[in-house]
Design a protein around this motif. Structure first.
Motif, short mmCIF file in Angstrom:
data_model
loop_
_atom_site.label_atom_id
_atom_site.label_comp_id
_atom_site.label_asym_id
_atom_site.label_seq_id
_atom_site.Cartn_x
_atom_site.Cartn_y
_atom_site.Cartn_z
N LEU A 31 -4.10 -1.81 8.96
CA LEU A 31 -5.02 -1.45 7.86
C LEU A 31 -4.45 -1.93 6.54
CD1 LEU A 31 -7.40 0.16 6.58
CD2 LEU A 31 -5.90 2.17 6.60
N ASP A 32 -5.15 -2.84 5.89
CA ASP A 32 -4.65 -3.39 4.63
C ASP A 32 -5.84 -3.68 3.70
OD1 ASP A 32 -1.78 -5.10 3.83
OD2 ASP A 32 -3.60 -5.42 2.65
N LEU A 34 -5.86 -5.77 1.30
CA LEU A 34 -5.80 -7.15 0.82
C LEU A 34 -5.90 -7.18 -0.70
CD1 LEU A 34 -7.76 -9.18 3.55
CD2 LEU A 34 -5.31 -8.72 3.39
N GLY A 38 -1.59 -8.88 -0.48
CA GLY A 38 -1.89 -8.93 0.95
C GLY A 38 -2.46 -10.29 1.29
N ILE A 59 -6.11 2.79 1.89
CA ILE A 59 -5.51 4.02 2.43
C ILE A 59 -6.01 5.26 1.69
CG2 ILE A 59 -3.41 3.03 3.43
CD1 ILE A 59 -1.94 4.02 0.84
N SER A 84 4.03 -2.59 -5.17
CA SER A 84 5.48 -2.69 -4.95
C SER A 84 6.28 -3.39 -6.05
CB SER A 84 5.74 -3.41 -3.62
OG SER A 84 5.37 -4.77 -3.74
N ARG A 98 -2.27 5.68 -7.89
CA ARG A 98 -3.40 5.82 -6.98
C ARG A 98 -2.99 5.48 -5.54
NH1 ARG A 98 -8.24 4.06 -4.65
NH2 ARG A 98 -7.32 2.03 -4.24
N THR A 99 -2.44 4.27 -5.35
CA THR A 99 -2.10 3.87 -3.98
C THR A 99 -0.88 4.62 -3.45
OG1 THR A 99 -3.14 1.70 -4.01
CG2 THR A 99 -1.21 1.92 -2.60
N SER A 132 10.14 3.63 2.48
CA SER A 132 10.40 3.79 1.05
C SER A 132 11.59 2.93 0.60
CB SER A 132 10.59 5.26 0.70
OG SER A 132 10.53 5.41 -0.71
N ASN A 188 16.66 -4.03 -1.45
CA ASN A 188 15.80 -5.21 -1.67
C ASN A 188 15.76 -6.12 -0.46
OD1 ASN A 188 16.34 -4.21 -4.38
ND2 ASN A 188 15.45 -6.13 -5.10
N ASN A 189 14.56 -6.42 0.00
CA ASN A 189 14.38 -7.34 1.12
C ASN A 189 14.18 -8.77 0.61
OD1 ASN A 189 12.61 -5.61 3.79
ND2 ASN A 189 14.10 -4.79 2.37
P1 NAD Z 1 3.83 -5.99 -0.80
O1 NAD Z 1 3.40 -5.71 -2.21
O2 NAD Z 1 4.24 -7.36 -0.42
O3 NAD Z 1 2.67 -5.55 0.21
C1 NAD Z 1 1.95 -4.38 0.07
C2 NAD Z 1 0.74 -4.44 1.01
O4 NAD Z 1 0.01 -3.22 0.88
C3 NAD Z 1 -0.23 -5.58 0.68
O5 NAD Z 1 -0.61 -6.25 1.86
C4 NAD Z 1 -1.41 -4.88 0.05
O6 NAD Z 1 -2.65 -5.55 0.25
C5 NAD Z 1 -1.37 -3.53 0.74
N1 NAD Z 1 -2.00 -2.47 -0.06
C6 NAD Z 1 -1.80 -2.20 -1.37
N2 NAD Z 1 -2.58 -1.16 -1.76
C7 NAD Z 1 -3.27 -0.75 -0.66
C8 NAD Z 1 -4.21 0.27 -0.41
N3 NAD Z 1 -4.61 1.10 -1.39
N4 NAD Z 1 -4.71 0.40 0.84
C9 NAD Z 1 -4.32 -0.43 1.85
N5 NAD Z 1 -3.44 -1.43 1.66
C10 NAD Z 1 -2.91 -1.60 0.42
O7 NAD Z 1 4.99 -4.95 -0.52
P2 NAD Z 1 6.29 -5.09 0.39
O8 NAD Z 1 7.37 -5.72 -0.41
O9 NAD Z 1 5.91 -5.68 1.69
O10 NAD Z 1 6.68 -3.55 0.56
C11 NAD Z 1 6.14 -2.79 1.66
C12 NAD Z 1 6.68 -1.37 1.56
O11 NAD Z 1 8.10 -1.39 1.62
C13 NAD Z 1 6.32 -0.65 0.26
O12 NAD Z 1 6.03 0.68 0.57
C14 NAD Z 1 7.58 -0.78 -0.58
O13 NAD Z 1 7.69 0.32 -1.48
C15 NAD Z 1 8.65 -0.71 0.49
N6 NAD Z 1 9.91 -1.38 0.17
C16 NAD Z 1 9.91 -2.68 -0.28
C17 NAD Z 1 11.12 -3.31 -0.53
C18 NAD Z 1 11.17 -4.76 -0.97
O14 NAD Z 1 12.27 -5.26 -1.25
N7 NAD Z 1 10.06 -5.48 -1.03
C19 NAD Z 1 12.33 -2.63 -0.34
C20 NAD Z 1 12.28 -1.29 0.12
C21 NAD Z 1 11.06 -0.69 0.38
#
Ligand code: NAD
Ligand code: TYD
Length: 358
Positions: A31-32, A34, A38, A59, A84, A98-99, A132, A188-189
């Motif tokens: 579920l995304d 986009l 996304g 969501i 993010s 919100r999200t 998280s 950080n990834n």
């Molecule tokens: P990203 O921003 O690349 O992707 C987020 C995804 O969530 C997107 O595909 C977007 O379309 C979707 N999305 C956003 N709002 C939405 C909504 N309201 N309903 C449904 N889908 C929605 O983020 P990421 O870097 O892949 O991070 C993913 C998760 O991991 C997040 O929760 C982030 O807090 C956590 N995180 C990220 C990192 C990092 O280094 N990137 C590190 C630790 C934790």
């Protein structure tokens, strides 16, 4: 059996879905919404794979989540969906609240109603895994020990505050309602499909495009970096063996100042794709105005997940960063496709007032 993944078209979520279906034969409902982050292209290799069911939706849409849970009866929810990017949260925090907060609340409520309706093994085996970040713990001084799971929460940006709020909701839904949750807080990834607004892919894209490499402040801020597939394997380990109600810190044992990350990227790009004029990409470095409230240092103590679940990262920074640069060089079309008008508007908004030379 199936799992419901939220945010599975984003950077980490899409890596997780691809990895999951390589490693296991269990279907994924993805579920995304986009948003700009996304990208269905990340999942192109799954076209025609009936184990992957993609649903575009929000969501915050309770009716939709109820329908998906009733129809697919997943044994777990893995919750990645979030806004993010720290810099975007500074320019516009509303969408983050919100999200990240309302959305997590909606998902928890839907999960609770669904879980209450389960019985027997389906009920005991159900898991809600919340993904998280280490940023909820705030900023470390150079001599501080790395974050453990018991560090107090001290979020400093609208992004980290919204993630901290979501972590608290997840915790409370377990303590109050008994919902079987687990949480992981990761550093950080980096790796394939990382949207080029974040440090590593932005530097690669800008270097190749002949643009400046904007270093915020003095470039001495420290982050711990983890190759994305290692984060995916950590989440699988928590789903398989994690204890209900527990938090697991996930990290790469790899703290580095930003300037060192950028210098490593420059070295690899000089090697794999040298500039036409024979000069180093380091010529493009530009120190720019710092991020407001910029956290100085994050570091993760990942001993608990190693001790209790036997997880350790498989990649070193040296192997992971080489793979990452090679992936970006081989996937320039992917980069071009995400550099839409909206992406260019974001670059104007974020970098125009940081006095980056043209
Ligand atoms: P990203 O921003 O690349 O992707 C987020 C995804 O969530 C997107 O595909 C977007 O379309 C979707 N999305 C956003 N709002 C939405 C909504 N309201 N309903 C449904 N889908 C929605 O983020 P990421 O870097 O892949 O991070 C993913 C998760 O991991 C997040 O929760 C982030 O807090 C956590 N995180 C990220 C990192 C990092 O280094 N990137 C590190 C630790 C934790
Ligand atoms: P980022 O990738 O945005 O992740 P986070 O803020 O969640 O850690 O940034 C990583 C580090 O790189 C952070 O200290 C900010 C810095 N940075 C720059 O110096 N220049 C940039 O253009 C960006 C996007 C980030």
């Amino acid at each position: 059996m199936s799992i419901l993944v939220t945010g599975g078209a984003g950077f980490i979520g899409s890596n997780f879905v691809l990895d999951w279906l390589r490693e296991r034969d269990e279907p994924v409902i993805n579920l995304d919404k986009l948003t700009y982050a996304g990208n269905p292209e990340n999942l192109k290799s799954l076209d025609g794979d009936t184990r992957h069911v993609f649903v575009q939706g929000d969501i915050c849409d309770r009716g939709l989540i109820d329908r998906l849970l009733a129809e697919h009866k997943p044994r777990a929810i893995v919750h990645f969906a979030a806004e993010s990017h720290v810099d975007r949260s500074i320019h516009g925090p509303g969408e983050f609240l919100r999200t990240n907060i309302d959305g997590t609340f909606t998902l928890l409520e839907a999960a609770r109603a669904y879980w209450n309706g389960l019985a027997g093994d389906a009920k005991t085996g159900f898991r809600f895994h919340h993904v998280s970040t280490d940023e909820v713990y705030g900023s470390l001084k150079p001599s501080d020990p790395p974050f453990t799971e018991t560090n107090p929460y001290e979020p400093n940006s609208p992004y980290s505050a919204s993630k901290a709020a979501s972590d608290h909701l997840v915790r409370a839904w377990h303590h109050t309602y008994g919902l079987p949750v687990t949480t992981s807080n990761c550093s950080n990834n980096y790796g394939p499909y990382h949207f080029p607004e974040k440090l590593i892919p932005l530097m690669i894209a800008n270097a190749l495009a002949g643009k400046s490499l904007p270093i915020y402040g003095d470039g001495q801020q420290v982050r711990d970096w983890l190759y994305v597939t290692d984060h995916c394997s950590a989440i699988r380990a928590v789903l398989d063996k994690g204890k209900v109600g527990e938090v697991y810190n996930v990290g790469g044992w790899n703290e580095k100042p930003n300037i060192e990350i950028v210098n490593t990227l420059i070295k690899l790009l000089n090697e794999f794709s040298p500039r036409a004029d024979g000069k180093s990409y380091s010529e493009q470095i530009a120190y720019v105005t710092d991020r407001p409230g910029h956290d100085r240092r994050y570091a993760i103590d990942a001993r608990k997940i190693e001790r209790e679940l036997g997880w350790r990262p498989a990649e070193t920074f040296e192997t992971g960063i080489r793979k990452t640069v090679q992936w970006y060089l081989s996937n320039q079309d992917w980069v071009r496709n995400v550099q839409s008008g909206a992406y260019r508007e974001w670059l104007d908004k974020n970098y125009a007032d940081r006095s980056v030379p043209a």
